[in-house]
Design a protein around this motif. Sequence first.
Motif, PDB file in Angstrom:
ATOM      1  N   ALA A   1       0.846  -1.198   0.000  1.00 39.61           N
ATOM      2  CA  ALA A   1       0.000   0.000   0.000  1.00 39.61           C
ATOM      3  C   ALA A   1       0.877   1.241   0.000  1.00 39.61           C
TER       4      ALA A   1
ATOM      5  N   THR B   1      -3.245   3.981  -2.335  1.00 44.25           N
ATOM      6  CA  THR B   1      -3.399   2.920  -3.313  1.00 44.25           C
ATOM      7  C   THR B   1      -3.040   1.594  -2.648  1.00 44.25           C
ATOM      8  N   TYR B   2      -3.600   0.509  -3.186  1.00 45.79           N
ATOM      9  CA  TYR B   2      -3.402  -0.820  -2.616  1.00 45.79           C
ATOM     10  C   TYR B   2      -3.164  -1.848  -3.719  1.00 45.79           C
TER      11      TYR B   2
ATOM     12  N   ASP C   1      -3.994  -5.395  -5.336  1.00 50.54           N
ATOM     13  CA  ASP C   1      -5.321  -6.015  -5.430  1.00 50.54           C
ATOM     14  C   ASP C   1      -5.580  -7.035  -4.321  1.00 50.54           C
TER      15      ASP C   1
ATOM     16  N   LYS D   1      -6.951  -5.205  -1.134  1.00 48.51           N
ATOM     17  CA  LYS D   1      -8.031  -4.225  -1.241  1.00 48.51           C
ATOM     18  C   LYS D   1      -9.268  -4.698  -0.479  1.00 48.51           C
TER      19      LYS D   1
END
Length: 115
Positions: free
Chosen positions: A49, A58-59, A61, A64
């Motif tokens: 992340a 943002t991460y 997938d 998430k």
Amino acid sequence: QVQLVESGGGLVQPGGSLRLACTASGSTFSINTMYWFRQAPGKQRDLVATIVSGVKTTYVDSVKGRFTISRDNAKNILYLQMNSLKPEDTAVYYCRYTDLRGDYWGQGTQVTVSS
């Protein structure tokens, strides 16, 4: 120079939660990017992340909806809230700080997800 110290790792059962913390000290700027990476045994270190200037996140997938990166700007602490943990989340977790002057890493904290 920026020093980073991670904490909060440990052993947790599948489905459990942990919150990691990364305390930054030294000369930090408000315009920066901080990251959480992880490295499982025998594997490369992977990005988990990112948080830019304490705002944009943002991460990867695979995390998430389960992990949340956040930052307490007043205390210079980066967090990673990890929920619904899975055995495949087992790794050493590292925080990273970058700004225009440099690139710094913490020493890592072990997270083990096992029953």
